[in-house]
Design a protein around this motif. Structure first.
Motif: not given
Length: 260
Positions: A34, A191, A197-198
């Motif tokens: 993240i 997540q 994937t953030v």
């Protein structure tokens, strides 16, 4: 967890008229993390996001997402293929006002997939359940929802195509502290569960402290700091120092330490 690079932005230049907004910006986002991106109002955070997803033209540099060079590859078919691999939550949710909650989540499925009505409904219901929305809410219109519920519907829509990468533009903006904290926890849970994937544009200090693995800071059109929250706390850059070591940040850090 998948390793490697999800987003690789190199020497990106974006401007409007005589004004350069992003001046040779370089950012790398690792798969499975993240990544939070922060900066002052008007610093170009959302411009960066919109440039990456192809909504704004660039003047220089390169953008690679999920191993595809979006700068070099201009074919519409290639871009539509990569768009199926990411989901986007825009700042105000950007839900279609005339569509129900369920229909909003089904919209990307109708655009990209060939599914029966029954399967599409089941998939949309599963996404809504995933973000914590009850069946009683599924047939409501966006105007009937609270701010927090709008964000959850928008997140469900962003997850509709089972993406590898999710872009979040100010996901907790406009939410009260309790709702914002719950939304942060939801993002972290999803997540980890979905191995996403953030890439998160945010100004929320608590999100940066509690959710993000790494942080990038934009100031003066350039990335001025990049790393973990500990890196931010050690930075001597004036904007970074005032943001991460100011009075609000001190209060938050003390509260989080007490809760730990």
């Amino acid at each position: 967890m998948t390793t490697g690079t999800a987003i690789d932005v190199r020497d990106l230049v974006v401007g409007f008229g005589d004004k350069t907004v992003l001046d040779h910006v370089s950012v790398e986002v690792k798969r499975g993390e993240i990544f939070g991106f922060v900066g002052g109002s008007g610093s170009g955070k959302s411009v960066l996001l919109r440039s990456i997803i192809g909504l704004l033209p660039i003047r220089g540099g390169s953008i690679e997402v999920l191993d595809q060079n979006l700068t070099r590859d201009k074919e519409e078919e290639a871009h539509r293929a990569i768009e199926r691999r990411w989901g986007i939550l825009f700042q105000q949710g950007a839900l279609f006002s005339s569509l129900s909650v369920l229909q909003n989540v089904q919209f990307p499925m109708r655009e990209y997939l060939k599914l029966s009505g029954r399967l599409m409904r089941e998939m949309a219901e599963a996404k809504l359940d995933m973000v914590g929305l009850k069946p009683d809410d599924w047939n409501k219109l966006p105007s009937e929802l609270s701010g927090g519920m709008v964000k959850r519907v928008a997140l469900a829509r962003a997850l509709a195509l089972d993406p590898e990468l999710v872009f979040l533009d100010e996901p907790t903006s406009g939410l009260d502290p309790i709702s914002a904290g719950e939304f942060d926890a939801l993002i972290r849970t999803l997540q980890r569960t979905l191995e996403l994937t953030v890439f998160m544009i945010t100004h929320d200090l608590e999100s940066l402290y509690t959710v993000c693995d790494r942080i990038g800071v934009l100031a003066g059109g350039k990335v001025v700091a990049l790393g973990t929250i500990e890196t931010m706390l050690r930075s001597e850059h004036p904007w970074v120092k005032s943001y991460f070591r100011g009075k609000r940040a001190d209060v938050l850090a003390r509260r989080l330490a007490q809760e730990a």
